[in-house]
Design a protein around this motif. Structure first.
Motif, PDB file in Angstrom:
ATOM      1  N   SER A   1      37.704 -14.392 -40.775  1.00 30.31           N
ATOM      2  CA  SER A   1      37.810 -14.847 -39.395  1.00 30.31           C
ATOM      3  C   SER A   1      38.870 -14.014 -38.699  1.00 30.31           C
ATOM      4  O   SER A   1      39.534 -13.196 -39.318  1.00 30.31           O
ATOM      5  CB  SER A   1      38.154 -16.342 -39.339  1.00 30.31           C
ATOM      6  OG  SER A   1      39.390 -16.569 -39.972  1.00 30.31           O
ATOM      7  N   GLY A   2      39.020 -14.232 -37.419  1.00 31.08           N
ATOM      8  CA  GLY A   2      39.938 -13.430 -36.613  1.00 31.08           C
ATOM      9  C   GLY A   2      39.131 -12.622 -35.627  1.00 31.08           C
ATOM     10  O   GLY A   2      37.894 -12.551 -35.694  1.00 31.08           O
ATOM     11  N   GLU A   3      39.817 -12.003 -34.705  1.00 29.52           N
ATOM     12  CA  GLU A   3      39.170 -11.319 -33.599  1.00 29.52           C
ATOM     13  C   GLU A   3      38.139 -10.272 -34.053  1.00 29.52           C
ATOM     14  O   GLU A   3      36.998 -10.251 -33.593  1.00 29.52           O
ATOM     15  CB  GLU A   3      40.260 -10.667 -32.733  1.00 29.52           C
ATOM     16  CG  GLU A   3      39.780 -10.133 -31.424  1.00 29.52           C
ATOM     17  CD  GLU A   3      40.923  -9.640 -30.563  1.00 29.52           C
ATOM     18  OE1 GLU A   3      40.835  -9.814 -29.346  1.00 29.52           O
ATOM     19  OE2 GLU A   3      41.904  -9.058 -31.107  1.00 29.52           O
ATOM     20  N   TRP A   4      38.548  -9.388 -34.971  1.00 27.73           N
ATOM     21  CA  TRP A   4      37.666  -8.325 -35.439  1.00 27.73           C
ATOM     22  C   TRP A   4      36.491  -8.903 -36.222  1.00 27.73           C
ATOM     23  O   TRP A   4      35.330  -8.580 -35.962  1.00 27.73           O
ATOM     24  CB  TRP A   4      38.476  -7.346 -36.289  1.00 27.73           C
ATOM     25  CG  TRP A   4      37.765  -6.093 -36.713  1.00 27.73           C
ATOM     26  CD1 TRP A   4      36.567  -5.618 -36.261  1.00 27.73           C
ATOM     27  CD2 TRP A   4      38.227  -5.152 -37.667  1.00 27.73           C
ATOM     28  NE1 TRP A   4      36.258  -4.427 -36.885  1.00 27.73           N
ATOM     29  CE2 TRP A   4      37.261  -4.123 -37.754  1.00 27.73           C
ATOM     30  CE3 TRP A   4      39.372  -5.059 -38.459  1.00 27.73           C
ATOM     31  CZ2 TRP A   4      37.412  -3.024 -38.607  1.00 27.73           C
ATOM     32  CZ3 TRP A   4      39.517  -3.974 -39.298  1.00 27.73           C
ATOM     33  CH2 TRP A   4      38.547  -2.966 -39.369  1.00 27.73           C
ATOM     34  N   ALA A   5      36.780  -9.782 -37.177  1.00 26.35           N
ATOM     35  CA  ALA A   5      35.725 -10.377 -38.002  1.00 26.35           C
ATOM     36  C   ALA A   5      34.757 -11.198 -37.162  1.00 26.35           C
ATOM     37  O   ALA A   5      33.537 -11.122 -37.352  1.00 26.35           O
ATOM     38  CB  ALA A   5      36.344 -11.244 -39.092  1.00 26.35           C
ATOM     39  N   ASP A   6      35.285 -11.988 -36.229  1.00 26.86           N
ATOM     40  CA  ASP A   6      34.415 -12.804 -35.386  1.00 26.86           C
ATOM     41  C   ASP A   6      33.454 -11.923 -34.584  1.00 26.86           C
ATOM     42  O   ASP A   6      32.276 -12.248 -34.442  1.00 26.86           O
ATOM     43  CB  ASP A   6      35.239 -13.683 -34.447  1.00 26.86           C
ATOM     44  CG  ASP A   6      36.030 -14.748 -35.185  1.00 26.86           C
ATOM     45  OD1 ASP A   6      35.763 -14.986 -36.394  1.00 26.86           O
ATOM     46  OD2 ASP A   6      36.938 -15.339 -34.564  1.00 26.86           O
ATOM     47  N   LYS A   7      33.945 -10.811 -34.068  1.00 24.26           N
ATOM     48  CA  LYS A   7      33.095  -9.893 -33.307  1.00 24.26           C
ATOM     49  C   LYS A   7      32.019  -9.279 -34.206  1.00 24.26           C
ATOM     50  O   LYS A   7      30.829  -9.269 -33.863  1.00 24.26           O
ATOM     51  CB  LYS A   7      33.937  -8.801 -32.643  1.00 24.26           C
ATOM     52  CG  LYS A   7      33.148  -7.715 -31.955  1.00 24.26           C
ATOM     53  CD  LYS A   7      32.358  -8.210 -30.754  1.00 24.26           C
ATOM     54  CE  LYS A   7      31.679  -7.038 -30.054  1.00 24.26           C
ATOM     55  NZ  LYS A   7      31.041  -7.411 -28.822  1.00 24.26           N
ATOM     56  N   LEU A   8      32.432  -8.761 -35.359  1.00 23.09           N
ATOM     57  CA  LEU A   8      31.466  -8.136 -36.263  1.00 23.09           C
ATOM     58  C   LEU A   8      30.416  -9.136 -36.733  1.00 23.09           C
ATOM     59  O   LEU A   8      29.227  -8.814 -36.798  1.00 23.09           O
ATOM     60  CB  LEU A   8      32.165  -7.506 -37.464  1.00 23.09           C
ATOM     61  CG  LEU A   8      33.027  -6.277 -37.198  1.00 23.09           C
ATOM     62  CD1 LEU A   8      33.618  -5.759 -38.493  1.00 23.09           C
ATOM     63  CD2 LEU A   8      32.246  -5.184 -36.489  1.00 23.09           C
ATOM     64  N   ASN A   9      30.842 -10.336 -37.078  1.00 21.92           N
ATOM     65  CA  ASN A   9      29.902 -11.330 -37.590  1.00 21.92           C
ATOM     66  C   ASN A   9      28.923 -11.820 -36.529  1.00 21.92           C
ATOM     67  O   ASN A   9      27.796 -12.184 -36.846  1.00 21.92           O
ATOM     68  CB  ASN A   9      30.648 -12.503 -38.212  1.00 21.92           C
ATOM     69  CG  ASN A   9      31.261 -12.133 -39.548  1.00 21.92           C
ATOM     70  OD1 ASN A   9      30.677 -11.401 -40.328  1.00 21.92           O
ATOM     71  ND2 ASN A   9      32.455 -12.625 -39.805  1.00 21.92           N
ATOM     72  N   SER A  10      29.334 -11.818 -35.275  1.00 20.96           N
ATOM     73  CA  SER A  10      28.474 -12.357 -34.223  1.00 20.96           C
ATOM     74  C   SER A  10      27.607 -11.303 -33.531  1.00 20.96           C
ATOM     75  O   SER A  10      26.581 -11.642 -32.945  1.00 20.96           O
ATOM     76  CB  SER A  10      29.319 -13.085 -33.174  1.00 20.96           C
ATOM     77  OG  SER A  10      30.140 -12.169 -32.477  1.00 20.96           O
ATOM     78  N   MET A  11      27.997 -10.053 -33.577  1.00 24.82           N
ATOM     79  CA  MET A  11      27.256  -9.033 -32.831  1.00 24.82           C
ATOM     80  C   MET A  11      25.907  -8.737 -33.481  1.00 24.82           C
ATOM     81  O   MET A  11      25.732  -8.924 -34.683  1.00 24.82           O
ATOM     82  CB  MET A  11      28.087  -7.758 -32.656  1.00 24.82           C
ATOM     83  CG  MET A  11      28.254  -6.921 -33.891  1.00 24.82           C
ATOM     84  SD  MET A  11      29.464  -5.561 -33.784  1.00 24.82           S
ATOM     85  CE  MET A  11      29.249  -4.894 -32.195  1.00 24.82           C
TER      86      MET A  11
END
Length: 189
Positions: free
Chosen positions: A74-84
């Motif tokens: 989780s976190g900004e980078w992980a959240d972006k990668l997981n959702s894109m």
């Protein structure tokens, strides 16, 4: 129109193989060993890059590799990668492992060409070196972002494969990350 951006880490001599040392390559593990404290700045750059991107383009093995490492984070980078949105090029008809993924069926060159027409913004390519070789060969790459690590490995899989002709590039940006890493940005001429 989408912009295909190859973003990768390489040794001084262009080796991309086994940066984390988990693949069993005798020279693997160079990312952490030679990145050191510079990886803090590298993380900021990579996070900003991901936050500005619209999609990821991956090969099947890279999809599997990244899925096992990022889905639980989780976190900004992980959240972006997981959702894109993610697009997986695969000749093996398997379900993608990472969330929000679509398998591109058919000829990879024509599928990626169509994808560039459908998506506005940056489409990042992580790892996926067989795919990278094909994209470069067929002039589908719009930008290369290469972080160079201060080590010569002397052997291993290289970023660039054989091409049928020269592929001239123009250096458009350089940036030092910390004290030992260099980010070079090239665009095809």
């Amino acid at each position: 129109m989408g912009k295909i951006v190859i973003t990768t880490n390489v040794s001084l001599d262009g080796v991309v193989q086994d940066p984390d040392g988990e693949e069993g390559f005798k020279l693997g593990g160079w990312f952490g060993q030679f990145g050191g404290k510079d990886l803090e700045e590298w993380t900021r750059v990579e996070t900003d890059e991901a936050l500005g991107a619209e999609a990821l383009l991956l090969g099947r093995r890279s999809d599997e590799w990244f899925a096992t490492r990022w889905q639980s984070r989780s976190g900004e980078w992980a959240d972006k990668l997981n959702s894109m949105p993610k697009y997986v090029v695969s000749s093996t008809p398997k379900d993608p492992k990472w969330s929000n993924s679509t398998v591109l069926k058919g000829d990879p060159v024509s599928e990626v060409s169509k994808l560039k027409q459908e998506i506005s913004g940056e489409i990042l390519v992580y790892a996926s070196y067989q795919l990278v070789h094909a994209l470069i060969e067929h002039d589908l790459v719009d930008e290369l972002r290469i972080v160079i690590f201060p080590v010569v490995l002397g052997a291993g899989e290289r970023l660039f494969g054989e091409t049928s002709d020269r592929k001239p590039m123009c250096l458009v940006d350089t940036r030092t990350l910390g004290e030992g890493l260099v980010l070079l940005t090239y665009q095809p001429v």
